[in-house]
Scaffold this active site. Structure first.
Site, PDB file in Angstrom:
ATOM      1  CG  HIS A 182      18.457 -57.105 -16.456  1.00 55.41           C
ATOM      2  ND1 HIS A 182      17.841 -56.702 -17.611  1.00 55.41           N
ATOM      3  CD2 HIS A 182      18.226 -56.124 -15.545  1.00 55.41           C
ATOM      4  CE1 HIS A 182      17.261 -55.521 -17.414  1.00 55.41           C
ATOM      5  NE2 HIS A 182      17.467 -55.150 -16.164  1.00 55.41           N
TER       6      HIS A 182
ATOM      7  CD  GLU B 271      19.959 -55.050 -11.764  1.00 57.69           C
ATOM      8  OE1 GLU B 271      20.413 -55.295 -12.895  1.00 57.69           O
ATOM      9  OE2 GLU B 271      19.255 -54.051 -11.518  1.00 57.69           O
TER      10      GLU B 271
HETATM   11 ZN    ZN Z   1      16.749 -53.495 -15.209  1.00 54.42          ZN
END
Ligand code: ZN
Length: 199
Positions: free
Chosen positions: A144, A141
């Site tokens: 990202h 995450e």
């Molecule tokens: Zn992802």
């Protein structure tokens, strides 16, 4: 944060938002809380373990997780604002997926242990040291938010075996644009820049 008008939905590769570097959030208000609850809803609806703001087309340093993938386990749920991974130790390798790449799973090597600092939705600084799957989720995450995707971490064999699925995603993206169901990449980039000002 500016009011986010349209209902949030998960964007799929190669939506430009997924490669756009997110900006830090500068405050916590009702609009941000609304976005966080909508992201948690989407994550649970799609049975994900985590969801980052760029995956819903928002260029902000924010992600939500549920380490158990179970909406009933609220103690496994967490919100990370402006997260930074400060320490990594060891390695682990396991299958990984991503809600922006439906049905694509490949082995990804990650650090076994990760320590992260962030702010929660109450504006309190949090520090968490996780290992194994939770550490994997935190690394995926956080990536990202920097425009880094799990496909970037595939080994040579993984890259080769994912190639036809990635071409299919690219075809579907262009088709949605040609049908007018999705804005063009240039318009999406402009909207991301406009939204940055509302962080
Ligand atoms: Zn992802």
């Amino acid at each position: 944060m500016n009011v986010v008008q349209a209902p949030l939905k998960i964007v799929q590769y190669p939506h430009p938002s997924l490669r756009h570097k997110a900006v830090p959030l500068t405050g916590i208000d009702d609009n941000l809380r609304h976005v966080v609850f909508a992201m948690l809803d989407l994550m649970y609806t799609h049975k994900g373990l985590g969801l980052a703001a760029p995956q819903v087309g928002l260029p902000y340093q924010l992600f939500v997780v549920n380490f158990a993938g179970d909406p009933a386990q609220k103690d496994a749920e967490a919100v990370f604002l402006n997260p930074v991974i400060l320490e990594k130790e060891g390695t682990q390798e396991d299958d990984e997926g991503c809600l922006s790449f439906p049905l694509l799973y490949q082995k990804v090597r990650r650090a076994k242990v990760a320590r992260i600092e962030a702010y929660n939705l109450q504006g309190e600084k949090i520090s968490l040291k996780a290992s194994d799957l939770p550490a994997r989720i935190l690394q995926h995450e956080t990536d990202h938010l920097h425009g880094v995707l799990f496909i970037d971490k595939f080994g040579p064999i993984g890259k080769l075996s994912a190639r036809s699925m990635l071409r299919e995603f690219e075809y579907l993206h262009k088709r949605a644009q040609s049908r007018g169901e999705l804005a063009g990449d240039g318009d999406i980039e402009q909207r991301l820049k406009d939204l940055e000002a509302g962080a």
